[in-house]
Design a protein around this motif. Structure first.
Motif, PDB file in Angstrom:
ATOM      1  N   ALA A  25     -36.287  46.510  49.590  1.00 25.24           N
ATOM      2  CA  ALA A  25     -35.574  45.254  49.340  1.00 25.24           C
ATOM      3  C   ALA A  25     -35.620  44.864  47.861  1.00 25.24           C
ATOM      4  CB  ALA A  25     -36.170  44.134  50.189  1.00 25.24           C
ATOM      5  N   ALA A  26     -36.614  45.388  47.131  1.00 25.55           N
ATOM      6  CA  ALA A  26     -36.739  45.046  45.710  1.00 25.55           C
ATOM      7  C   ALA A  26     -35.552  45.536  44.893  1.00 25.55           C
ATOM      8  CB  ALA A  26     -38.026  45.643  45.139  1.00 25.55           C
ATOM      9  N   VAL A  27     -34.912  46.623  45.347  1.00 20.51           N
ATOM     10  CA  VAL A  27     -33.796  47.181  44.562  1.00 20.51           C
ATOM     11  C   VAL A  27     -32.446  47.005  45.255  1.00 20.51           C
ATOM     12  CG1 VAL A  27     -35.168  48.841  43.283  1.00 20.51           C
ATOM     13  CG2 VAL A  27     -34.267  49.492  45.504  1.00 20.51           C
ATOM     14  N   ASN A  28     -32.455  46.718  46.544  1.00 24.77           N
ATOM     15  CA  ASN A  28     -31.191  46.455  47.228  1.00 24.77           C
ATOM     16  C   ASN A  28     -30.773  45.004  46.989  1.00 24.77           C
ATOM     17  OD1 ASN A  28     -30.848  49.045  48.250  1.00 24.77           O
ATOM     18  ND2 ASN A  28     -32.039  48.626  50.098  1.00 24.77           N
ATOM     19  N   GLY A  29     -29.534  44.715  47.274  1.00 31.60           N
ATOM     20  CA  GLY A  29     -29.056  43.357  47.004  1.00 31.60           C
ATOM     21  C   GLY A  29     -28.409  43.283  45.637  1.00 31.60           C
ATOM     22  N   ASN A  30     -28.246  42.089  45.112  1.00 31.57           N
ATOM     23  CA  ASN A  30     -27.467  41.885  43.886  1.00 31.57           C
ATOM     24  C   ASN A  30     -28.298  41.635  42.637  1.00 31.57           C
ATOM     25  OD1 ASN A  30     -24.835  42.188  44.943  1.00 31.57           O
ATOM     26  ND2 ASN A  30     -24.995  40.161  45.904  1.00 31.57           N
ATOM     27  N   THR A  31     -29.618  41.799  42.742  1.00 31.57           N
ATOM     28  CA  THR A  31     -30.475  41.475  41.590  1.00 31.57           C
ATOM     29  C   THR A  31     -30.070  42.241  40.337  1.00 31.57           C
ATOM     30  OG1 THR A  31     -32.288  41.137  43.149  1.00 31.57           O
ATOM     31  CG2 THR A  31     -32.871  41.293  40.821  1.00 31.57           C
ATOM     32  N   PHE A  32     -29.754  43.526  40.481  1.00 33.34           N
ATOM     33  CA  PHE A  32     -29.450  44.376  39.326  1.00 33.34           C
ATOM     34  C   PHE A  32     -27.966  44.739  39.256  1.00 33.34           C
ATOM     35  CE2 PHE A  32     -33.727  45.377  41.003  1.00 33.34           C
ATOM     36  CZ  PHE A  32     -34.479  44.835  39.973  1.00 33.34           C
ATOM     37  N   ARG A  33     -27.149  43.947  39.920  1.00 31.38           N
ATOM     38  CA  ARG A  33     -25.731  44.248  40.101  1.00 31.38           C
ATOM     39  C   ARG A  33     -25.010  44.512  38.783  1.00 31.38           C
ATOM     40  NH1 ARG A  33     -21.321  45.686  41.014  1.00 31.38           N
ATOM     41  NH2 ARG A  33     -19.676  44.754  42.239  1.00 31.38           N
ATOM     42  N   TYR A  34     -25.330  43.737  37.745  1.00 32.41           N
ATOM     43  CA  TYR A  34     -24.568  43.841  36.501  1.00 32.41           C
ATOM     44  C   TYR A  34     -25.325  44.583  35.404  1.00 32.41           C
ATOM     45  CZ  TYR A  34     -21.647  40.569  38.980  1.00 32.41           C
ATOM     46  OH  TYR A  34     -20.849  39.987  39.937  1.00 32.41           O
ATOM     47  N   GLU A  46     -32.178  58.605  51.298  1.00 37.26           N
ATOM     48  CA  GLU A  46     -30.759  58.439  51.618  1.00 37.26           C
ATOM     49  C   GLU A  46     -30.290  57.145  50.978  1.00 37.26           C
ATOM     50  OE1 GLU A  46     -29.205  59.128  55.546  1.00 37.26           O
ATOM     51  OE2 GLU A  46     -30.937  60.383  56.074  1.00 37.26           O
ATOM     52  N   LEU A  47     -29.136  57.207  50.343  1.00 40.02           N
ATOM     53  CA  LEU A  47     -28.603  56.019  49.704  1.00 40.02           C
ATOM     54  C   LEU A  47     -27.081  56.037  49.730  1.00 40.02           C
ATOM     55  CD1 LEU A  47     -28.794  56.416  45.834  1.00 40.02           C
ATOM     56  CD2 LEU A  47     -29.765  58.143  47.336  1.00 40.02           C
ATOM     57  N   THR A  48     -26.510  54.855  49.639  1.00 39.09           N
ATOM     58  CA  THR A  48     -25.061  54.720  49.573  1.00 39.09           C
ATOM     59  C   THR A  48     -24.704  54.099  48.232  1.00 39.09           C
ATOM     60  OG1 THR A  48     -24.816  54.485  51.960  1.00 39.09           O
ATOM     61  CG2 THR A  48     -23.032  53.642  50.612  1.00 39.09           C
ATOM     62  N   TYR A  54     -25.300  59.549  50.244  1.00 38.66           N
ATOM     63  CA  TYR A  54     -25.980  60.719  49.687  1.00 38.66           C
ATOM     64  C   TYR A  54     -27.313  60.949  50.394  1.00 38.66           C
ATOM     65  CZ  TYR A  54     -22.694  60.026  45.852  1.00 38.66           C
ATOM     66  OH  TYR A  54     -21.548  59.864  45.110  1.00 38.66           O
ATOM     67  N   LYS A  55     -27.551  62.213  50.762  1.00 35.96           N
ATOM     68  CA  LYS A  55     -28.874  62.636  51.240  1.00 35.96           C
ATOM     69  C   LYS A  55     -29.477  63.490  50.133  1.00 35.96           C
ATOM     70  CE  LYS A  55     -27.924  62.605  56.201  1.00 35.96           C
ATOM     71  NZ  LYS A  55     -27.878  63.411  57.444  1.00 35.96           N
ATOM     72  N   VAL A  56     -30.590  63.039  49.600  1.00 33.26           N
ATOM     73  CA  VAL A  56     -31.165  63.682  48.415  1.00 33.26           C
ATOM     74  C   VAL A  56     -32.105  64.802  48.843  1.00 33.26           C
ATOM     75  CG1 VAL A  56     -32.494  63.278  46.307  1.00 33.26           C
ATOM     76  CG2 VAL A  56     -30.936  61.515  47.154  1.00 33.26           C
ATOM     77  N   GLU A  72     -31.280  53.424  51.685  1.00 35.41           N
ATOM     78  CA  GLU A  72     -31.489  53.246  53.118  1.00 35.41           C
ATOM     79  C   GLU A  72     -32.849  53.722  53.600  1.00 35.41           C
ATOM     80  OE1 GLU A  72     -27.858  55.164  54.031  1.00 35.41           O
ATOM     81  OE2 GLU A  72     -26.860  53.508  53.027  1.00 35.41           O
ATOM     82  N   LYS A  73     -33.295  54.852  53.063  1.00 35.48           N
ATOM     83  CA  LYS A  73     -34.645  55.284  53.452  1.00 35.48           C
ATOM     84  C   LYS A  73     -35.199  56.275  52.447  1.00 35.48           C
ATOM     85  CE  LYS A  73     -33.112  58.800  56.787  1.00 35.48           C
ATOM     86  NZ  LYS A  73     -33.178  59.225  58.174  1.00 35.48           N
ATOM     87  N   GLY A  74     -36.512  56.401  52.448  1.00 36.98           N
ATOM     88  CA  GLY A  74     -37.193  57.305  51.549  1.00 36.98           C
ATOM     89  C   GLY A  74     -38.650  56.908  51.435  1.00 36.98           C
TER      90      GLY A  74
END
Length: 288
Positions: A25-34, A46-48, A54-56, A72-74
């Motif tokens: 949750a620290a990196v998801n959301g709009n905190t670093f959007r810009y 896994e991330l979108t 993408y599956k890394v 999404e997970k890792g």
């Protein structure tokens, strides 16, 4: 509680977030959007990014600016370096390693580079150096960090070129690279108001036909299609992530006639804008 790892001086800002499965949750959301973002992602994540999943499978660096990110997970520890253009954007020094060089906003829509064992160790060491500087808070911290960021970008650019420009799908001679890099950069800056190839050809100081032929000769999508793709991507972002009505989105993207925009979107995606908003569930799947 972990110390906040951030440097701020007037308009300049750079920070580092260390995260894993426990605090996605620290990196998801709009905190670093810009912010401009460089993510070190170990295998197994896994991330979108926007509408691509993408599956890394190998440690990778992702280079993002305005894209929507959802991790999404890792499990293993990952790192997010984020900064603004006032802190680092060396376009005036060297376009290739600028904040809008090959790694960011490239026309091939490949926002990542994979790392082998040796490169992984070097990149992790550079991130650690940045962490140390942020904790040290010495008067020279800004310049030291900037040198580490530049090293990350230079090493990643070399690897990106090796992985993507010399394979069976993308073959661009070194002498031609500036055209494609500059087209990508201008497109990202101007796609809302410049919708025609001629406008970009003028910025590049070449004829529109010459620009189109350069793309065709390398079996790339036409400049016109790339312009449309970028407009449609922004339209999808606004439809999916905001509550703006279609008419307002059309105006935002430079279309004075919302009905024309509606027809363009429907023709190119097979979905009306309102249907896309209702029905979108998942994007393309990629393994890196």
């Amino acid at each position: 509680m972990q110390q906040q790892l951030i440097f701020e001086d007037h308009y300049k800002k750079l920070g580092l977030e260390i995260f894993s499965e426990e605090n996605l949750a620290a990196v998801n959301g709009n905190t670093f959007r810009y912010d401009i973002k460089i993510l070190f992602i170990p295998e197994g994540y896994e991330l979108t990014v926007d509408f691509n999943h993408y599956k890394v499978s190998k440690p990778s660096l992702f280079f993002l600016t305005s894209q929507h990110l959802k991790i999404e997970k890792g499990k293993e520890e990952s790192m997010l370096l984020y900064y603004n253009r006032d802190f680092y954007c060396i376009q005036i020094h060297d376009k290739e390693v600028a904040c809008d060089g090959l790694l960011f906003h490239n026309i091939f829509e490949i926002p990542f580079v994979e790392l082998d064992y040796v490169e992984t160790a070097v990149i992790k060491s550079l991130f650690q150096n940045i962490k140390d500087e942020l904790e040290w808070k010495d008067s020279s911290v800004e310049e030291m960090i900037r040198t580490y960021v530049k090293q990350i970008i230079i090493r990643a650019t070399r690897n990106w070129k090796k992985q993507h420009l010399h394979n069976d799908t993308i073959k661009i001679p070194g002498s031609e690279l500036d055209i494609f890099r500059d087209f990508s950069r201008y497109l990202e800056i101007h796609f809302r108001e410049k919708h025609h190839v001629a406008a970009y050809a003028e910025l590049l100081h070449i004829a529109p036909k010459t620009l189109t032929h350069k793309f065709k000769n390398l079996n790339l999508e036409s400049p016109n299609q790339l312009i449309i793709n970028r407009i449609l991507l922004e339209a999808k972002r606004l439809l999916f992530y905001t509550d703006k009505p279609v008419k307002e989105i059309a105006y935002d993207l430079g279309y004075e006639d919302p009905a024309y925009f509606n027809r363009l979107f429907t023709h190119k995606t097979g979905n009306t804008p309102s249907n896309f908003k209702k029905n979108y569930s998942s994007g393309k799947k990629y393994n890196t």
